[in-house]
Design a protein around this motif. Structure first.
Motif, mmCIF file in Angstrom:
data_model
loop_
_atom_site.group_PDB
_atom_site.id
_atom_site.type_symbol
_atom_site.label_atom_id
_atom_site.label_comp_id
_atom_site.label_asym_id
_atom_site.label_seq_id
_atom_site.Cartn_x
_atom_site.Cartn_y
_atom_site.Cartn_z
ATOM 1 N N VAL A 36 -6.364 -8.373 4.663
ATOM 2 C CA VAL A 36 -6.441 -6.914 4.867
ATOM 3 C C VAL A 36 -5.204 -6.411 5.596
ATOM 4 O O VAL A 36 -4.761 -5.257 5.390
ATOM 5 N N GLN A 37 -4.606 -7.256 6.460
ATOM 6 C CA GLN A 37 -3.362 -6.832 7.122
ATOM 7 C C GLN A 37 -2.253 -6.623 6.093
ATOM 8 O O GLN A 37 -1.502 -5.643 6.137
ATOM 9 N N ARG A 38 -2.158 -7.555 5.118
ATOM 10 C CA ARG A 38 -1.139 -7.404 4.081
ATOM 11 C C ARG A 38 -1.440 -6.189 3.227
ATOM 12 O O ARG A 38 -0.514 -5.455 2.805
ATOM 13 N N ALA A 39 -2.702 -5.909 2.953
ATOM 14 C CA ALA A 39 -3.053 -4.733 2.146
ATOM 15 C C ALA A 39 -2.628 -3.457 2.853
ATOM 16 O O ALA A 39 -2.108 -2.520 2.226
ATOM 17 N N ARG A 40 -2.820 -3.373 4.159
ATOM 18 C CA ARG A 40 -2.432 -2.161 4.889
ATOM 19 C C ARG A 40 -0.927 -1.992 4.895
ATOM 20 O O ARG A 40 -0.397 -0.895 4.620
ATOM 21 N N ILE A 41 -0.202 -3.088 5.182
ATOM 22 C CA ILE A 41 1.255 -2.982 5.305
ATOM 23 C C ILE A 41 1.887 -2.679 3.951
ATOM 24 O O ILE A 41 2.779 -1.811 3.813
ATOM 25 N N SER A 42 1.423 -3.396 2.896
ATOM 26 C CA SER A 42 2.071 -3.224 1.582
ATOM 27 C C SER A 42 1.829 -1.851 0.989
ATOM 28 O O SER A 42 2.608 -1.357 0.172
ATOM 29 N N ASP A 46 -2.805 3.483 6.883
ATOM 30 C CA ASP A 46 -3.171 3.466 8.297
ATOM 31 C C ASP A 46 -4.265 2.420 8.575
ATOM 32 O O ASP A 46 -4.359 1.923 9.697
ATOM 33 N N ALA A 47 -5.074 2.089 7.554
ATOM 34 C CA ALA A 47 -6.176 1.133 7.755
ATOM 35 C C ALA A 47 -6.531 0.461 6.425
ATOM 36 O O ALA A 47 -6.275 1.017 5.347
ATOM 37 N N LEU A 134 -2.382 -3.842 -4.589
ATOM 38 C CA LEU A 134 -3.751 -3.856 -4.082
ATOM 39 C C LEU A 134 -4.672 -4.638 -5.020
ATOM 40 O O LEU A 134 -5.582 -5.351 -4.582
ATOM 41 N N ALA A 135 -4.424 -4.514 -6.337
ATOM 42 C CA ALA A 135 -5.253 -5.260 -7.292
ATOM 43 C C ALA A 135 -5.080 -6.763 -7.088
ATOM 44 O O ALA A 135 -6.033 -7.545 -7.145
ATOM 45 N N GLY A 136 -3.825 -7.193 -6.834
ATOM 46 C CA GLY A 136 -3.589 -8.614 -6.586
ATOM 47 C C GLY A 136 -4.298 -9.081 -5.324
ATOM 48 O O GLY A 136 -4.843 -10.209 -5.265
ATOM 49 N N LEU A 137 -4.272 -8.199 -4.298
ATOM 50 C CA LEU A 137 -4.955 -8.560 -3.060
ATOM 51 C C LEU A 137 -6.469 -8.617 -3.253
ATOM 52 O O LEU A 137 -7.170 -9.429 -2.634
ATOM 53 N N ALA A 138 -7.003 -7.747 -4.135
ATOM 54 C CA ALA A 138 -8.437 -7.806 -4.444
ATOM 55 C C ALA A 138 -8.779 -9.125 -5.133
ATOM 56 O O ALA A 138 -9.813 -9.746 -4.864
ATOM 57 N N ASP A 139 -7.884 -9.556 -6.047
ATOM 58 C CA ASP A 139 -8.108 -10.864 -6.685
ATOM 59 C C ASP A 139 -8.055 -11.988 -5.643
ATOM 60 O O ASP A 139 -8.797 -12.985 -5.725
#
Length: 751
Positions: A36-42, A46-47, A134-139
């Motif tokens: 989730v940290q990578r999702a926020r930064i990429s 804000d969250a 974000l889709a990659g992070l969801a995977d």
């Protein structure tokens, strides 16, 4: 099939999928936090947070920035981007002061189990590259959740495997490449023992080569090996195992070989026992058959086949047992035996078979009903035994019993068979002798047949299993006594101890014996006075003649005196014997040293031994004493020794021995004369006993009363007397007198 990604949030299958991937509070928490940290930064947000949808609520697995707190925080489901994303795919949602994007997270089966949500305050559109990231992070999140499920399933499978191995009755052993035991389940350790390090330590010596070859084939050549060998338990018991060796088991990567073995000791023993039983049933001369409830055969042994004239390979299945029977016997067996066996479990009786050659065979039969585990009779087995010989023997026995009964009834002696002190059988003579009617003696107590004074003595004799005779007073049923000689012989009747009592009426014999004794005693008394007178007259005549007598006259005087001495001794012996038998000669009982007894007897007969050139030897154990009449015991020894001297060849010694034998002192006198024929031994101690070998004596014999007197003396001392003779070799006359305790003897000797 409906789209699993679009199922309602409360769909049971979707909820089951959520629960199967839901991690524990700390499980994979660090990896979810980085995601989730990578999702926020990429996404320049804000969250960001990752949620699982469980029913109508959402569980936050991880959050970063100004997001809901993880570890159990819940978000409302209504209009939440995550909920909509899990129902309809990727969504974006813009508000006046906020822009959000939500991407669904699906499991391996296509169920939407959660969502990855990002939020930023600046309202600007989401660029394609941001959406793709974000889709990659969801995977990534889906992969992490799947990894949680796989780890859980693997751990569960391993736990189940461990439980199964622990509970398994097979021996499971993981073995290293050097043959060391890496792991062994409890069943294996029960056989190997806790301290065995290498399997080879537990392999029986005669199976060591087989084990080594199988292990090498499996470990080095990666070949599965079937194996049977013997292991030795710590208590030295041998265990036969059968199983398989497999190379490199997947769930034990460190093991080179896994051995899965089954203890077949009991199974093999049972199989061997079955084979031995089958061989026994085939070898027995009895007919053995197995059949169904309708008496149709399923198996028949060799004896049964021989009886029917069938070959060993003939198929007997379906053949009726009736083929073995006489028609009339089969009808009886079918009506009674077969039905009783099915009803009560067993039947036994006798029947008649008919062989293939026409022979009629009487047989005893047992039928057993075998019950199945579900209840009810499953099958029947039967054993039939040829009792032709038994029937013949029984007929012979009945005939012999009838013949014996006729002989017993014809006997003048009474015969009584007693069991446990009760008359079981009696012949007609016994009934007549005791005044009973036919069969009235049966059931009567034996002791009631005898006078009160003799009951205890006879009862004690029967209890000791007396094998011999004794004289008692019989008691007639109508009253009155009868003198009986009772001969007791122990027998066994149907395995029970019993006694045969032969009753002989000796009343007449006793009266004749009394008259004879009285006559002999009277004659002896009457002879003593004339003999004394004759001796005196001869003495006077001899004095009158003086020196003028001629040699012939002197010889006649000498012969007359010798015969007078002999007659005087005979009369004295007869009187002594009568007194001893009547108890009229009191014994002077006192402690007597055995060595003095023997020395007195030997010294008294040494002149005779010197005259006959017979060495006289004594062998006496020291310190022995007896309680008895010294003169009478010396008389017994003199009788023994004088007889031995008379029959001993010149130069052959006569040996007198005395030694302790248990609680008695045994006196023995041994000579090497002609011996005594076995037929003469029973009457040797009777009155006036003159045996055939008297003619072989080197000195004229005595009255024939010496041994009878000796027996009477020994019996009055509560002792025993006897003879052991080996004709042509040696003869030993012996007697036994109760001894005085050795310490008393030693004290008397010391005094």
């Amino acid at each position: 099939m409906p789209d699993r990604a679009a199922l309602p949030l409360d769909d049971p299958d979707r909820l089951a999928a959520v629960r199967s991937v839901a991690p524990a509070a700390t499980e994979a928490a660090a990896r979810f936090a980085r995601l989730v940290q990578r999702a926020r930064i990429s996404s320049d947000a804000d969250a960001a947070w990752l949620v699982l949808a469980d029913g109508d609520t959402q569980r936050v697995l991880a959050a970063d920035g100004e997001a809901p707190a993880p570890a159990g925080a819940r978000l409302p489901a209504a209009d939440a981007p995550a909920s909509r994303a899990m129902r309809r795919g990727v969504v974006s949602f813009d508000r006046d002061d906020e822009a959000r994007a939500a991407l669904p997270v699906t499991d391996r089966d296509g169920y939407s189990v959660g969502a990855l949500v990002v939020s930023r305050s600046a309202r600007r559109p989401w660029r394609p590259e941001e959406a793709a990231g974000l889709a990659g992070l969801a995977d990534w999140a889906a992969t992490e959740l799947e990894l949680v499920r796989e780890n859980r399933e693997r751990a569960g499978a391993e736990a189940i495997s461990r439980e199964m191995l622990a509970a398994a009755t097979d021996l499971v052993i993981d073995i290293g490449s050097d043959g060391a035991i890496l792991n062994a389940n409890p069943a294996a350790r029960a056989v190997l023992g806790e301290h065995v390090v290498w399997v080879a330590q537990a392999v029986a010596a005669d199976h060591a080569t087989r084990w080594a070859e199988a292990f090498v084939q499996t470990a080095e050549r990666q070949a599965v090996q079937d194996l049977e060998l013997v292991l030795v338990r710590p208590d030295a018991g041998r265990v036969l195992v059968h199983g398989r060796l497999r190379p490199r088991p997947a769930d034990a990567p460190a093991a080179a070989v896994r051995a899965v073995l089954r203890d077949v000791t009991s199974e093999r023993q049972s199989r061997d026992e079955r084979e031995r039983l089958l061989a026994t049933l085939q070898a027995t001369t009895d007919v053995v058959a197995v059949m169904d409830l309708h008496a149709r055969l399923t198996w028949l042994n060799a004896s049964g086949r021989n009886l029917l004239g069938l070959s060993p390979s003939a198929d007997v299945r379906g053949l009726s047992l009736q083929a073995l029977y006489e028609p009339s016997s089969w009808a009886s067996f079918e009506a009674e035996g077969l039905s009783q066996a099915i009803r009560e479990g067993v039947w036994s009786g006798e029947t008649t078979l008919r062989a293939a050659d026409g022979r009629v065979v009487p047989a005893s039969q047992v039928v057993i009903a075998h019950v199945s585990a579900r209840g009810g009779v499953w099958f029947l087995s039967t054993i039939l035994r040829d009792i032709t010989d038994q029937k013949r023997v029984e007929g012979d026995l009945r005939e012999r019993e009838a013949r014996f009964r006729r002989l017993a009834d014809a006997s003048r002696d009474g015969v009584v068979v007693a069991e446990r002190g009760i008359v079981a059988e009696a012949n007609a003579a016994a009934e007549r002798l005791l005044g009973y009617g036919e069969q009235e003696l049966v059931g009567v107590a034996v002791e009631s047949l005898f006078a009160t004074n003799d009951r205890a003595r006879l009862g004690d004799a029967l209890a000791r299993g007396l094998d011999g005779s004794l004289e008692v007073q019989g008691w007639k049923r109508a009253g009155g006594e009868v003198d009986l000689e009772v001969t007791c012989t122990p027998i066994t009747v149907d395995g029970r101890l019993a006694q045969v009592l032969v009753l002989r009426d000796v009343s007449g014999i006793r009266e004749v014996d009394r008259l004879k004794r009285d006559f002999v005693a009277t004659v002896s008394h009457e002879l003593r006075t004339p003999l004394t007178s004759v001796r005196g007259a001869l003495g006077i005549i001899s004095q009158k003649l003086g020196t003028e007598s001629k040699p012939d006259v002197d010889r006649l005087f000498k012969i007359a005196n010798e015969n007078l001495d002999r007659l005087t001794r005979l009369v004295g012996d007869i009187l002594d014997l009568e007194k001893l038998d009547a108890g009229g000669v009191p014994l002077k009982i006192a402690p007597v040293r055995v060595d003095e007894l023997v020395q007195t007897a030997v010294d008294g007969l040494r002149p005779m031994a010197t005259t006959l050139a017979v060495p006289l030897v004594s062998e006496v154990a020291p310190g022995l004493s007896v309680q008895g009449d010294r003169d009478r015991l010396v008389q017994v020894l003199i009788n023994f020794v004088s007889n031995a001297l008379r029959f001993s060849p010149a130069g052959q010694p006569v040996t007198v021995r005395a030694f302790a034998s248990g609680d008695v002192v045994r006196f023995e006198v041994q000579d090497q004369g002609p011996g005594i024929a076995p037929r003469d031994v029973p009457r040797l101690f009777g009155r006036f006993a003159q045996l055939e070998n008297v003619a072989k004596a080197r000195v004229q014999g005595g009255s024939g009363l010496g041994l009878a007197i000796s027996r009477s003396i020994v019996e009055q001392h509560r002792g025993r007397i006897g003879v052991e003779s080996h004709p042509g070799e040696r003869t030993i006359f012996w007697c036994e007198i109760p001894a005085i305790a050795r310490r008393t003897s030693e004290g008397a000797s010391a005094e």
